[in-house]
Design a protein around this motif. Structure first.
Motif, mmCIF file in Angstrom:
data_model
loop_
_atom_site.group_PDB
_atom_site.id
_atom_site.type_symbol
_atom_site.label_atom_id
_atom_site.label_comp_id
_atom_site.label_asym_id
_atom_site.label_seq_id
_atom_site.Cartn_x
_atom_site.Cartn_y
_atom_site.Cartn_z
ATOM 1 N N UNK A 1 0.901 -0.959 0.231
ATOM 2 C CA UNK A 1 0.101 0.201 -0.140
ATOM 3 C C UNK A 1 0.929 1.343 0.149
ATOM 4 N N UNK A 2 1.286 1.761 -0.984
ATOM 5 C CA UNK A 2 2.236 2.625 -1.219
ATOM 6 C C UNK A 2 1.980 4.087 -1.590
ATOM 7 N N UNK A 3 2.645 5.437 -2.152
ATOM 8 C CA UNK A 3 1.582 6.289 -1.561
ATOM 9 C C UNK A 3 0.550 6.204 -2.578
ATOM 10 N N UNK A 4 0.154 5.793 -3.829
ATOM 11 C CA UNK A 4 -0.207 6.128 -5.103
ATOM 12 C C UNK A 4 -1.650 5.044 -4.506
ATOM 13 N N UNK A 5 -1.640 4.310 -3.982
ATOM 14 C CA UNK A 5 -2.691 3.390 -3.452
ATOM 15 C C UNK A 5 -3.486 4.300 -2.513
ATOM 16 N N UNK A 6 -4.494 4.562 -3.129
ATOM 17 C CA UNK A 6 -5.443 5.873 -1.863
ATOM 18 C C UNK A 6 -6.624 5.038 -0.875
ATOM 19 N N UNK A 7 -6.744 5.575 -0.138
ATOM 20 C CA UNK A 7 -7.095 5.336 1.567
ATOM 21 C C UNK A 7 -8.943 4.500 0.415
ATOM 22 N N UNK A 8 -9.755 5.102 -0.032
ATOM 23 C CA UNK A 8 -10.558 4.171 -0.944
ATOM 24 C C UNK A 8 -10.476 2.955 -1.298
ATOM 25 N N UNK A 9 -9.594 2.706 -1.981
ATOM 26 C CA UNK A 9 -9.611 1.015 -2.551
ATOM 27 C C UNK A 9 -8.241 0.601 -1.436
ATOM 28 N N UNK A 10 -7.682 1.255 -0.245
ATOM 29 C CA UNK A 10 -7.885 0.669 0.862
ATOM 30 C C UNK A 10 -9.305 -0.267 1.534
ATOM 31 N N UNK A 11 -9.726 0.898 1.337
ATOM 32 C CA UNK A 11 -11.262 0.307 2.124
ATOM 33 C C UNK A 11 -11.563 -0.381 1.371
ATOM 34 N N UNK A 12 -11.740 -0.524 -0.162
ATOM 35 C CA UNK A 12 -12.047 -2.169 -0.787
ATOM 36 C C UNK A 12 -11.683 -3.093 -0.463
ATOM 37 N N UNK A 13 -10.504 -2.879 -0.197
ATOM 38 C CA UNK A 13 -9.539 -3.720 0.119
ATOM 39 C C UNK A 13 -10.226 -4.401 1.270
ATOM 40 N N UNK A 14 -10.233 -3.936 1.869
ATOM 41 C CA UNK A 14 -10.993 -4.704 4.026
ATOM 42 C C UNK A 14 -12.434 -4.775 4.082
ATOM 43 N N UNK A 15 -12.877 -3.930 2.848
ATOM 44 C CA UNK A 15 -14.763 -4.814 2.953
ATOM 45 C C UNK A 15 -14.503 -6.210 2.358
ATOM 46 N N UNK A 16 -13.617 -6.067 1.389
ATOM 47 C CA UNK A 16 -13.233 -7.351 0.723
ATOM 48 C C UNK A 16 -12.371 -8.607 1.515
ATOM 49 N N UNK A 17 -11.657 -8.489 2.247
ATOM 50 C CA UNK A 17 -11.096 -9.185 3.435
ATOM 51 C C UNK A 17 -12.214 -9.752 4.744
ATOM 52 N N UNK A 18 -13.487 -8.778 5.067
ATOM 53 C CA UNK A 18 -14.855 -9.356 5.672
ATOM 54 C C UNK A 18 -15.099 -9.836 5.408
ATOM 55 N N UNK A 19 -15.350 -10.005 3.600
ATOM 56 C CA UNK A 19 -16.478 -10.600 2.914
ATOM 57 C C UNK A 19 -16.061 -11.895 3.528
ATOM 58 N N UNK A 20 -15.026 -12.045 2.983
ATOM 59 C CA UNK A 20 -13.938 -13.418 2.577
ATOM 60 C C UNK A 20 -14.168 -14.085 4.024
ATOM 61 N N UNK A 21 -14.179 -13.482 4.789
ATOM 62 C CA UNK A 21 -13.572 -14.266 6.180
ATOM 63 C C UNK A 21 -15.578 -14.944 6.480
ATOM 64 N N UNK A 22 -16.501 -14.230 5.791
ATOM 65 C CA UNK A 22 -17.890 -14.148 6.962
ATOM 66 C C UNK A 22 -17.851 -15.407 5.476
ATOM 67 N N UNK A 23 -17.617 -15.594 4.258
ATOM 68 C CA UNK A 23 -18.494 -16.509 3.019
ATOM 69 C C UNK A 23 -17.321 -18.003 4.102
ATOM 70 N N UNK A 24 -16.186 -17.989 4.413
ATOM 71 C CA UNK A 24 -15.596 -19.331 4.311
ATOM 72 C C UNK A 24 -15.487 -19.688 5.710
ATOM 73 N N UNK A 25 -15.441 -18.961 7.051
ATOM 74 C CA UNK A 25 -15.435 -18.726 8.603
ATOM 75 C C UNK A 25 -16.091 -20.463 8.142
ATOM 76 N N UNK A 26 -15.643 -21.204 10.005
ATOM 77 C CA UNK A 26 -16.847 -22.606 10.255
ATOM 78 C C UNK A 26 -16.823 -22.625 11.229
#
Length: 385
Positions: free
Chosen positions: A360-385
């Motif tokens: 997550x270097x300088x050119x990676x925007x905060x909104x794009x990291x937010x999208x990754x964060x939301x994806x991580x949450x969703x992926x965990x929700x869909x793959x947790x047992x």
């Protein structure tokens, strides 16, 4: 080059789908460049100024390119607050070239160089330096998950220099401090490889004998390496040091001793100007903290679904390295594939360690990291047992 037709590129890709926030590119390098910089470079690509040719076609002796070179050096001096007793110059060869250049220029005959090895790149640098003289690993580690306490280092009082890598991209380990150069080590210059966090935070260049950074992480495209070196350390290269690696020769030649990587220097200048216009190093440091904290909070609150083996005090702000369920490679492959479908790209960890890595270097925007964060949450929700 694809032509725009009714809002679509000739190759069928929607213009809207290729905007700066349409996808996240988390490559460890070469990495994403600021969108505004890319647009400016595109505008000047075929005709730079009134030259009628591209920067890539300009002679490195032309007044147009010499002006670019001088402006880039001046910009680096402003951005990093470089005093007059330091030289700023550009080299090619990347970080790997500097693994040789540092000892060839700074390791005195019959002297010892101290190395702090905290990951892949400092380890490679140490092994290369051993070709040219005596090297001391101040605190050997069995695994790269932290920076050893400085009080435990076994340093050489009359060492030619102390070398370390400020941010290890492979293992995700970053120094939160600058090694001491006081007391018994007041005359030992500190040398740092800052390739992957150069431009992401404030630091006092006066604490260093030399720093270098291959720019393809935060400050430009691959090709250019920025070196900042104290003047009194120059002119002492080994007699067998190639001219192309001799700091003194490069500095005296004002970075144009030979044909430099002209387009990379030009792009580096544009990116440094972009940093200046967007709050400077102070703002880059704030943004870096916000973005990395966002991801580490998800990792730490995932009940073990995501894990980081790096000590919290030494976690990289630039390369967030983690595993899924302690190293489930099938699940990690599924993560990378699902992320790609969600336009979150280049998240696979380095081949030597596996896992996941979000750079997550300088050119990676905060909104794009937010999208990754939301994806991580969703992926965990869909793959947790």
């Amino acid at each position: 080059m694809p032509e725009e037709v009714n809002g679509h590129a000739h190759n069928g890709t929607s213009v809207e789908e290729t905007g700066p926030e349409s996808f996240g590119y988390f490559s460890a390098g070469p990495s994403k460049l600021p969108h505004d910089v890319m647009l400016k470079a595109q505008k000047e690509f075929l005709n730079y100024g009134n030259s009628r040719v591209s920067v890539m076609e300009l002679s490195h002796r032309s007044p147009e390119y010499l002006a670019i070179n001088d402006e880039a050096i001046a910009c680096a001096r402003r951005l990093f607050n470089v005093p007059n007793n330091y030289k700023v110059f550009f080299m090619s060869g990347g970080g790997t070239g500097q693994f040789s250049a540092v000892p060839l220029n700074l390791l005195g005959e019959g002297k010892t160089a101290d190395y702090v090895v905290t990951g892949t790149w400092s380890d490679k640098a140490m092994k290369e330096a051993k070709k040219y003289g005596t090297v001391n690993n101040v605190h050997p580690l069995s695994k790269f998950t932290s920076v050893p306490d400085e009080s435990l280092w076994s340093r050489t009082k009359d060492a030619s220099y102390l070398y370390y890598c400020d941010n290890e991209t492979v293992h995700g380990v970053e120094f939160p401090f600058i090694p001491s150069n006081e007391g018994d080590f007041a005359n030992v210059p500190v040398v740092a490889d800052m390739s992957s966090n150069f431009g992401t935070r404030l630091f006092d260049i006066n604490r260093f004998g030399a720093v270098y950074a291959a720019v393809q992480k935060n400050l430009g495209p691959a090709g250019c390496t920025v070196v900042i070196a104290r003047e009194d350390l120059l002119g002492k290269a080994h007699k067998f040091c190639p001219q192309i690696l001799d700091y003194d020769q490069i500095a005296k030649g004002n970075s144009v001793m030979n044909t430099p990587v002209t387009f990379s220097v030009y792009m580096t200048k544009l990116v440094m100007e972009w940093v200046e216009h967007n709050g400077g190093l102070e703002q880059m440091e704030k943004d870096s903290h916000i973005k990395s904290t966002m991801l580490y909070n998800i990792i730490d609150n995932s009940d073990g679904f995501y894990t980081s083996v790096v000590d919290k005090s030494y976690r990289s702000r630039c390369n967030v390295v983690f595993r899924l369920k302690g190293g489930d490679t099938d699940l990690e492959s599924a993560f990378v594939s699902a992320a790609k479908k969600s336009n979150l790209l280049s998240l696979k960890g380095h081949r030597s360690v596996g896992g996941i890595r979000a750079s997550i270097y300088n050119a990676i925007s905060t909104p794009m990291v937010e999208k990754l964060a939301e994806f991580m949450k969703d992926f965990q929700a869909n793959h947790s047992t």
